[in-house]
Design a protein around this motif. Structure first.
Motif, mmCIF file in Angstrom:
data_model
loop_
_atom_site.group_PDB
_atom_site.id
_atom_site.type_symbol
_atom_site.label_atom_id
_atom_site.label_comp_id
_atom_site.label_asym_id
_atom_site.label_seq_id
_atom_site.Cartn_x
_atom_site.Cartn_y
_atom_site.Cartn_z
ATOM 1 N N GLN A 93 0.753 -1.308 0.094
ATOM 2 C CA GLN A 93 0.156 0.124 -0.083
ATOM 3 C C GLN A 93 0.986 1.233 0.080
ATOM 4 N N HIS A 94 2.049 1.099 -0.452
ATOM 5 C CA HIS A 94 3.134 2.464 -0.389
ATOM 6 C C HIS A 94 3.337 2.877 0.957
ATOM 7 N N ILE A 95 3.005 2.110 2.053
ATOM 8 C CA ILE A 95 3.281 2.794 3.413
ATOM 9 C C ILE A 95 4.821 2.506 3.634
ATOM 10 N N HIS A 96 5.463 3.777 3.924
ATOM 11 C CA HIS A 96 6.875 3.583 4.273
ATOM 12 C C HIS A 96 7.035 2.653 5.708
ATOM 13 N N VAL A 97 7.888 1.783 5.828
ATOM 14 C CA VAL A 97 8.166 0.989 6.921
ATOM 15 C C VAL A 97 9.716 0.966 7.496
ATOM 16 N N VAL A 98 9.516 0.869 8.945
ATOM 17 C CA VAL A 98 10.868 0.971 9.631
ATOM 18 C C VAL A 98 10.827 0.047 10.859
ATOM 19 N N GLY A 119 9.935 3.602 -4.607
ATOM 20 C CA GLY A 119 9.001 4.694 -4.110
ATOM 21 C C GLY A 119 8.892 4.443 -2.456
ATOM 22 N N THR A 120 8.816 3.317 -2.070
ATOM 23 C CA THR A 120 8.495 3.325 -0.472
ATOM 24 C C THR A 120 9.813 2.670 0.133
ATOM 25 N N GLY A 121 9.743 3.598 1.568
ATOM 26 C CA GLY A 121 11.095 3.220 2.009
ATOM 27 C C GLY A 121 11.125 1.827 3.041
ATOM 28 N N VAL A 122 11.964 1.527 3.213
ATOM 29 C CA VAL A 122 12.400 0.312 4.204
ATOM 30 C C VAL A 122 13.591 0.717 5.124
ATOM 31 N N GLY A 123 13.416 1.223 6.318
ATOM 32 C CA GLY A 123 14.361 1.589 7.218
ATOM 33 C C GLY A 123 14.553 0.487 8.206
ATOM 34 N N TYR A 124 15.933 0.127 8.537
ATOM 35 C CA TYR A 124 16.189 -1.177 9.390
ATOM 36 C C TYR A 124 17.516 -0.707 10.061
ATOM 37 N N GLU A 125 17.922 0.170 10.296
ATOM 38 C CA GLU A 125 19.119 0.499 10.953
ATOM 39 C C GLU A 125 19.046 -0.025 12.303
ATOM 40 N N ALA A 126 17.697 0.041 12.779
ATOM 41 C CA ALA A 126 17.826 -0.436 14.562
ATOM 42 C C ALA A 126 17.991 -1.925 14.530
ATOM 43 N N THR A 127 17.816 -2.513 13.462
ATOM 44 C CA THR A 127 17.959 -4.171 13.614
ATOM 45 C C THR A 127 19.441 -4.640 13.900
ATOM 46 N N THR A 128 20.315 -3.635 13.760
ATOM 47 C CA THR A 128 21.712 -4.297 13.485
ATOM 48 C C THR A 128 22.499 -3.985 14.789
#
Ligand SMILES: NC(=O)c1ccc[n+]([C@@H]2O[C@H](COP(=O)([O-])OP(=O)(O)OC[C@H]3O[C@@H](n4cnc5c(N)ncnc54)[C@H](OP(=O)(O)O)[C@@H]3O)[C@@H](O)[C@H]2O)c1
Length: 323
Positions: A93-98, A119-128
């Motif tokens: 649904q083009h919702i950015h996810v972090v 077009g859609t962001g995927v943030g995962y800095e916090a995972t590592t």
């Protein structure tokens, strides 16, 4: 316009995200051009008291979250499912996810990134490494370097235990108990002390750096629970320190990973990492060896990484605003 945010999971990390969105609201408004409003929060147990304002919709149904039309979803639940299914739906649904969910992201992060496209962001800095910006550093500041080796102390609990054993001559069980009393170790510390947590983080780094991961079953994984006071003492007698180290390197073009205790000499980049700190040493063909150090867990460091991810995403891929 208001940027609508949803938070999945309202435990340590989820509450940290909510707190930062409140305390930094004017700074975020300045950075993003709009206010951020938390419109819904997803939890497992709907009956727990949450201390949230009435206009935040608390639910245990993901459909309710989607019905609130979030622009961004912060994901801080535990385990692979239902997190993976929820984030897939959100991305569609083009919702950015972090996300902070390393267990899910180690297994399915590449699928989510592929699904999201441009077009859609995927943030995962916090995972590592939570507060240590290793993902951002590798993706934005070391793009031309070929990274030939990564070594990290990626779990604060095991580092705290090893520091207490080595510096204060504590036994493993005394050090573990102390870590539990101080809130650094969970009641069931298996994931931390047996290296599973560090393993997931290493696999996330592997996927980012090499677009692949070693076969999981072929990565030697040794925790710290079998280390004795005498192992620690003999390292100390040589002027070395035992640390629990996750290593990823290219050997003759082949990707090798290990997670195990290593005796480190004072010249090693991870030698001086004490207590709950984490650190990652990266070797690049141009830059040489650099070490990033800091808090690899904790409410605010983890939530900080997620908020910074979101700011980056919104500033660079603001597609939602124009749909
Ligand atoms: N804590 C840290 O320092 C840290 C650092 C880096 C990454 N992480 C990662 O961040 C995530 C969250 O960690 P945490 O420490 O905040 O955990 P936590 O305190 O145990 O909170 C987990 C939250 O997720 C909710 N939840 C669990 N299963 C759910 C489900 N099926 N549907 C909806 N909600 C569900 C729980 O709901 P209830 O409140 O109803 O039980 C709870 O609010 C984990 O993936 C963890 O690995 C944590």
């Amino acid at each position: 316009m208001t940027i609508k945010a949803a938070i999945l999971g309202f435990g340590t990390v989820g509450q940290g995200i909510y707190q930062i969105l409140q305390t930094k609201s004017s700074q975020l408004h300045k950075l993003l051009g709009d206010e951020v409003e938390v419109t819904s929060v997803l939890v497992h147990n709907i009956h727990k008291e949450r201390f949230l304002p009435e206009d935040v919709y608390v639910t245990d149904r993901f459909d309710d979250v989607l019905n609130h039309n979030p622009d961004v979803i912060f994901e801080a639940t535990v385990g692979v499912e239902p997190s993976y299914s929820y984030l897939k739906q959100a991305i569609d649904q083009h919702i950015h996810v972090v996300t902070a969910n390393k267990v899910m992201f180690a297994a399915y992060g590449h699928e989510l990134i592929k699904r999201a496209g441009q077009g859609t962001g995927v943030g995962y800095e916090a995972t590592t490494a939570a507060g240590i910006p290793i993902i951002g550093t590798l993706t934005t500041l070391l793009q031309t370097n070929n990274i030939t080796k990564v070594q990290g102390i990626l779990n604060g609990t095991s580092n705290y235990i090893l520091t207490a054993m080595q510096e204060q001559n504590k036994s493993f069980s005394e050090a573990l108990q102390e870590a539990q009393t101080k809130g650094y170790a969970e009641a069931d510390p298996t994931n931390d002390i047996e290296g599973h947590d560090a393993f997931y983080k290493l696999m996330i780094l592997s996927q980012l750096l090499y677009e692949k991961q070693p076969e999981w079953s072929e990565v030697p994984l040794t925790g710290i629970s079998n280390l004795t006071e005498s192992d620690l003492k003999s390292a100390k007698d040589k002027g070395e320190k035992i640390r629990h180290v996750a290593t990823l390197e290219l050997v003759d073009g082949e990707l090798k990973g290990t997670v195990k205790p290593l005796s480190l000499p004072p010249t090693h980049g991870l030698f001086g990492i004490e207590e709950v700190d984490n650190a990652i040493n990266v070797t690049g063909d141009l830059v040489g060896s650099i070490t990033l150090r800091g808090p690899g867990a904790g409410q605010l460091p983890t939530a900080s990484a997620m908020i910074e991810d979101f700011v980056q995403i919104w500033q660079t891929a603001p597609i939602k605003q124009f749909i």
